[in-house]
Scaffold this motif. Sequence first.
Motif, PDB file in Angstrom:
ATOM      1  N   SER A 213       0.495  -0.997  -0.220  1.00 29.30           N
ATOM      2  CA  SER A 213      -0.150   0.301  -0.134  1.00 29.30           C
ATOM      3  C   SER A 213       0.584   1.193  -0.444  1.00 29.30           C
ATOM      4  CB  SER A 213      -0.925  -0.204   1.093  1.00 29.30           C
ATOM      5  OG  SER A 213      -0.242  -0.110   2.467  1.00 29.30           O
ATOM      6  N   THR A 214       1.649   1.561   1.031  1.00 33.91           N
ATOM      7  CA  THR A 214       1.945   2.206   1.376  1.00 33.91           C
ATOM      8  C   THR A 214       3.118   2.026  -0.083  1.00 33.91           C
ATOM      9  OG1 THR A 214       3.352   1.589   3.110  1.00 33.91           O
ATOM     10  CG2 THR A 214       1.954   2.981   3.463  1.00 33.91           C
ATOM     11  N   ASP A 351       6.268   7.220  -4.303  1.00 33.83           N
ATOM     12  CA  ASP A 351       5.936   7.294  -2.799  1.00 33.83           C
ATOM     13  C   ASP A 351       6.595   8.020  -1.756  1.00 33.83           C
ATOM     14  OD1 ASP A 351       5.207   4.857  -3.486  1.00 33.83           O
ATOM     15  OD2 ASP A 351       7.027   3.888  -3.384  1.00 33.83           O
ATOM     16  N   GLY A 354       4.389  11.537  -4.140  1.00 37.71           N
ATOM     17  CA  GLY A 354       2.714  12.184  -4.867  1.00 37.71           C
ATOM     18  C   GLY A 354       3.111  11.553  -6.439  1.00 37.71           C
ATOM     19  N   ALA A 402      -0.227   3.421  -9.991  1.00 41.87           N
ATOM     20  CA  ALA A 402      -0.187   3.976  -8.605  1.00 41.87           C
ATOM     21  C   ALA A 402      -1.403   4.918  -8.506  1.00 41.87           C
ATOM     22  CB  ALA A 402       0.993   4.463  -8.445  1.00 41.87           C
ATOM     23  N   SER A 406      -4.331   6.019  -6.270  1.00 45.08           N
ATOM     24  CA  SER A 406      -4.696   7.160  -5.543  1.00 45.08           C
ATOM     25  C   SER A 406      -6.096   7.633  -5.523  1.00 45.08           C
ATOM     26  CB  SER A 406      -3.306   8.114  -5.971  1.00 45.08           C
ATOM     27  OG  SER A 406      -3.733   8.222  -7.267  1.00 45.08           O
ATOM     28  N   LYS A 409     -11.422   6.070  -4.417  1.00 47.02           N
ATOM     29  CA  LYS A 409     -11.476   5.836  -3.022  1.00 47.02           C
ATOM     30  C   LYS A 409     -11.739   4.657  -1.728  1.00 47.02           C
ATOM     31  CE  LYS A 409     -13.209  10.550  -2.286  1.00 47.02           C
ATOM     32  NZ  LYS A 409     -14.161  11.383  -2.035  1.00 47.02           N
ATOM     33  N   ARG A 411     -11.001   0.964  -2.452  1.00 49.03           N
ATOM     34  CA  ARG A 411      -9.891  -0.017  -2.301  1.00 49.03           C
ATOM     35  C   ARG A 411     -10.689  -1.081  -4.009  1.00 49.03           C
ATOM     36  NH1 ARG A 411      -5.049   0.125  -1.332  1.00 49.03           N
ATOM     37  NH2 ARG A 411      -4.457  -2.277  -1.194  1.00 49.03           N
ATOM     38  N   LYS A 471      -8.025  16.431  -8.336  1.00 43.50           N
ATOM     39  CA  LYS A 471      -7.521  15.919  -7.284  1.00 43.50           C
ATOM     40  C   LYS A 471      -7.016  16.540  -6.008  1.00 43.50           C
ATOM     41  CE  LYS A 471      -7.193  11.975  -4.780  1.00 43.50           C
ATOM     42  NZ  LYS A 471      -7.910  11.130  -4.030  1.00 43.50           N
ATOM     43  N   VAL A 480       0.450  14.500  -4.326  1.00 45.88           N
ATOM     44  CA  VAL A 480      -0.888  13.715  -4.759  1.00 45.88           C
ATOM     45  C   VAL A 480      -0.585  13.468  -6.084  1.00 45.88           C
ATOM     46  CG1 VAL A 480      -1.545  16.164  -5.797  1.00 45.88           C
ATOM     47  CG2 VAL A 480      -3.588  14.197  -5.538  1.00 45.88           C
TER      48      VAL A 480
END
Length: 480
Positions: A213-214, A351, A354, A402, A406, A409, A411, A471, A480
């Motif tokens: 995720s991160t 990462d 953004g 990726a 982002s 919202k 998943r 966004k 972002v």
Amino acid sequence: MSRSSGELEKDVGSEKVDERGGKERLGTYGIEKDGREAIEPTFAAHDDSPVDNEEHLEEDDHVGAELEPVASSKPSVNNIRSVPNGGLTAWLQVLVSFFLFFNTWGIVNTFGSYQTYYETGILSSSSPSDISWIGSLQATLLLLVGSLTGPIYDAGYVRTLVATGTFLCVFGQMMLSLSTTYYQVLLSQALCIGIGTGTMFIPGVAILSTYFSTRIATAVGLAASGSSIGGIIYPIVFHNLQQSLGFPWATRIIGFIMLATLLLSNALLRIRVLPSQRRKILDLPAWRELPFTFFVAGTFIGFLGLYTPFFYLQSYAIETHLTDPNTAFYLLSILNAASTFGRILPNLLADRIGPFNVIIPCTLLTGILCLCLIPTTSLAPVIVIAVLYGFFSGTFVSLPAAVYVSITKERGLIGTRMGMGFAVTSFGILFGTPICGAILNASGGFADVWVFGGIMTVVAAALISVARVSKGGWGVRIWV
């Protein structure tokens, strides 16, 4: 264990409420019957959070008693806290995805060598535009078929998808070695291999989103570098073996390399979690969201021009007598070698700051570099441009996954929106290089080809910028 030190979760079959208010269904203790790992801790941790449910286990009068095993929760695609973000199994999936990219996008990135060979070899009677339809159709099927296999992935047939893709790609490569006419090459290289790569595309991307995720941009960047490595190795193998052994055996040996690397992916693939419900093929409300709509439009326009140098740079160097044919064949490998770093280094940065803040400047520079090919009259600047173009274009190819993560919202809809976006993008790839071939036939020169490719990519950067502003706003320091 006393209530004041926290309570154990409810028995099997109850629901657990996480910090975000989402619910997970608890499964059996240990490993689930369907083979998916239970990654939640098997021991209840001490905490001071309130307990909402009324039922609980009997209190333990002994303070400091050992923790007791409880029912572990079934892995949930929506539970971000449960994503490993590392570990041996997770990084092995990056290796799995690497070889899937190696034999999907890596094959697509190799077509420039086939294009140059076909123009003077077995398809010399066909126009450059007709030949480029083979490569563009192959790339289109990769994305289009991939976008339609989401529900199959969600149903748990991940290994079936990868095994089917392995067979089709290797079989198509072997049939290509026997091809001597245009329709035979179209059937084997465009259709058979194209469909095969499409069945492996979603597993190669989606499996990483369940383990990271991160670190998702980093993981995808490392995996996507496989397409560049494939784009380095396969053209060199094809060029050298075609000269020494001929087209049939050069093509067969590439097929054997594909078989060996894809068998490794089949052996190491591990499924951690699948969505509780089958993925929707369409999520129509997504088109009402400006970030999604403008990003998809940007990638569509961008792919109209992105592969122009990949398909035509070698022919340009040969026909304009910038270099001899042997050296020209290595331009594609140089471009793909630089693309390797472009798929890794910017992703590491993404990462931190953004994905939008990285993909926009890289896309803009990609378009400018394509325009810089117009005045070139010697080999040295072409090599420099090839290196830089490969680096920055690699970011445009590897970061969309990726970005979709982002801007989504929920998943559980990531795969659906990826599929929708890639399906639209696939038509950009389908029409882009044949348009360039038609432009080349009409004008007789490469300047107009570079203008088309460059302008399309610059426009793509502008559209993605609109998605970024919608966004995260206008703030430069907004990550972002």
